[in-house]
Structures are given as C-alpha cells and as structure tokens.
Design a protein around this motif. Structure first.
Motif, PDB file in Angstrom:
ATOM      1  N   UNK A 106       0.938  -0.998  -0.122  1.00  0.00           N
ATOM      2  CA  UNK A 106      -0.003  -0.026  -0.134  1.00  0.00           C
ATOM      3  C   UNK A 106       1.089   1.425   0.027  1.00  0.00           C
ATOM      4  N   UNK A 107       1.836   1.305   0.860  1.00  0.00           N
ATOM      5  CA  UNK A 107       2.749   2.275   0.728  1.00  0.00           C
ATOM      6  C   UNK A 107       3.435   2.729  -0.602  1.00  0.00           C
ATOM      7  N   UNK A 115      -0.535  10.101  -3.795  1.00  0.00           N
ATOM      8  CA  UNK A 115      -1.796  10.113  -2.982  1.00  0.00           C
ATOM      9  C   UNK A 115      -1.359  10.594  -1.519  1.00  0.00           C
ATOM     10  N   UNK A 116      -2.275  11.360  -1.055  1.00  0.00           N
ATOM     11  CA  UNK A 116      -2.360  12.136   0.458  1.00  0.00           C
ATOM     12  C   UNK A 116      -3.469  11.485   1.229  1.00  0.00           C
ATOM     13  N   UNK A 133      -0.782  -1.885  10.486  1.00  0.00           N
ATOM     14  CA  UNK A 133       0.229  -2.337   9.795  1.00  0.00           C
ATOM     15  C   UNK A 133       0.436  -1.140   8.806  1.00  0.00           C
ATOM     16  N   UNK A 134      -0.431  -0.783   8.209  1.00  0.00           N
ATOM     17  CA  UNK A 134      -0.753   0.285   6.903  1.00  0.00           C
ATOM     18  C   UNK A 134       0.163   1.643   7.587  1.00  0.00           C
ATOM     19  N   UNK A 142      -0.228  11.107   5.430  1.00  0.00           N
ATOM     20  CA  UNK A 142      -1.192  10.402   4.787  1.00  0.00           C
ATOM     21  C   UNK A 142      -2.250  10.184   5.967  1.00  0.00           C
ATOM     22  N   UNK A 143      -3.620  10.518   5.250  1.00  0.00           N
ATOM     23  CA  UNK A 143      -4.713  10.398   5.991  1.00  0.00           C
ATOM     24  C   UNK A 143      -5.273   8.918   5.515  1.00  0.00           C
ATOM     25  N   UNK A 144      -5.462   8.070   6.539  1.00  0.00           N
ATOM     26  CA  UNK A 144      -6.191   6.881   6.290  1.00  0.00           C
ATOM     27  C   UNK A 144      -7.480   6.750   6.720  1.00  0.00           C
ATOM     28  N   UNK A 145      -8.673   6.691   6.027  1.00  0.00           N
ATOM     29  CA  UNK A 145      -9.791   6.446   6.316  1.00  0.00           C
ATOM     30  C   UNK A 145     -10.330   4.993   6.595  1.00  0.00           C
ATOM     31  N   UNK A 146     -10.784   4.871   7.668  1.00  0.00           N
ATOM     32  CA  UNK A 146     -10.865   3.064   7.907  1.00  0.00           C
ATOM     33  C   UNK A 146     -12.384   2.871   7.645  1.00  0.00           C
TER      34      UNK A 146
END
Length: 176
Positions: A106-107, A115-116, A133-134, A142-146
């Motif tokens: 993914x990284x 991508x941000x 992990x991600x 980087x924003x992660x939306x679960x």
C-alpha cells in the motif's frame, strides 16, 4: 506480589479482548479519498471496494494481496463488475502475502501516485491490525480513512485476531 501481577495481566488481557470484541470498527461515510485499498481475504471486501470506486469515491483502487494467477477479467466476471472499471481504475497488487506486507504494498502504491489520502477496506475484525500495519508503513502526512466491512465473527475468530493484534503490537514495541 507475583499473583497480583499475574492477575492484573490476565484482567488487562480479558478487558482488552472484551473491548476489542465490542468496539469493532464500522463502515466509513461517503467521504472522497485519493485512493481506495482493499485487502483480500475476507467476504464482501472486494464488493465494498467495487461499490466505492464505481461511485467515484476515489480516483483509483488497489486490491492488495491478489494471487499471481488471478487476472482482472476473472475478477470482473466473479464480482459482476464492468471490465472498463478494471481497465481505468483498479490495480491488482500481487506482492503482499500477509497483513504486514499489505502495508508495504500500500505504501509503495500511494507513493507512486502521490496520493495523500486512502480509504482502507477490510473486515471489521481485521481493521485494528490492518490499519496498524498500514499506518506504520506510511508517512505521517497520509490520511487513512478506515472503512470496515461488517461481519459476524465467532468467538474463535475474534480471539485469534485479538491475539495476532496484541502480539504484533508487542513485537513492534520491542523492535521486532
């Protein structure tokens, strides 16, 4: 003194498991992100990702952990999705073999595209470990939306995943 320490550790473990089981993550809202990442291995994950990419909730989607023998047209047929969606907007990640390597895949994918923000799609019981992990593999900006796919996991599934989660957190804590 040792009995109290052991009792405290057991109580903390049991309370942690209870919280893990009761506080399973929920689906996210319809917020748009730069990318969508779907982790293979659970029911309804790919379907959720296909619904989101078809609704243009992101520019592209990565399905991480796809077997090398699987072809895009096979997935399109299996999930009754238009092939044009796979042609324009879906990448198949073939490097990941487990949750930890999903993070690396993914990284790399996000970095290559600049991508941000990313929407992470996986099953509710898998989300704590997957997001851990991600997020470890990504830069802090980087924003992660679960976006958890609801399921009805049994006791054994929850206990197994909780143990994997706390063991992985412990391993990272001690530098493994």
């Amino acid at each position: 003194m040792i009995r109290r320490l052991v009792a405290t550790a057991v109580l903390a473990y049991l309370l942690g498991f209870a919280l893990f089981a009761v506080m399973l993550p929920r689906p996210a809202d319809d917020q748009r992100t730069d990318g969508i990442v779907v982790l293979t291995g659970g029911a309804a994950r790919i379907e959720r990702g296909l619904t989101l990419i078809a609704a243009q909730r992101a520019r592209r989607m990565l399905i991480s952990g796809v077997a090398r023998s699987v072809r895009p047209h096979e997935l399109a047929l299996q999930y009754r999705a238009p092939m044009r969606l796979f042609d324009c907007c879906i990448d198949l990640g073939r490097e990941a073999v487990d949750t930890r390597s999903n993070g690396e895949e993914v990284a790399d994918w996000l970095k290559a595209r600049g991508y941000r923000s990313v929407r992470l799609v996986t099953t509710d019981w898998h989300m704590p470990r997957a997001s851990f992990e991600i997020e470890r593999a990504l830069p802090d900006d980087i924003v992660v939306l679960r976006d958890a796919v609801p399921s009805e996991p049994g006791f054994t599934m929850l206990l197994t995943e909780y143990n994997k989660y706390i063991l992985r957190r412990g391993a990272v804590l001690v530098g493994l």
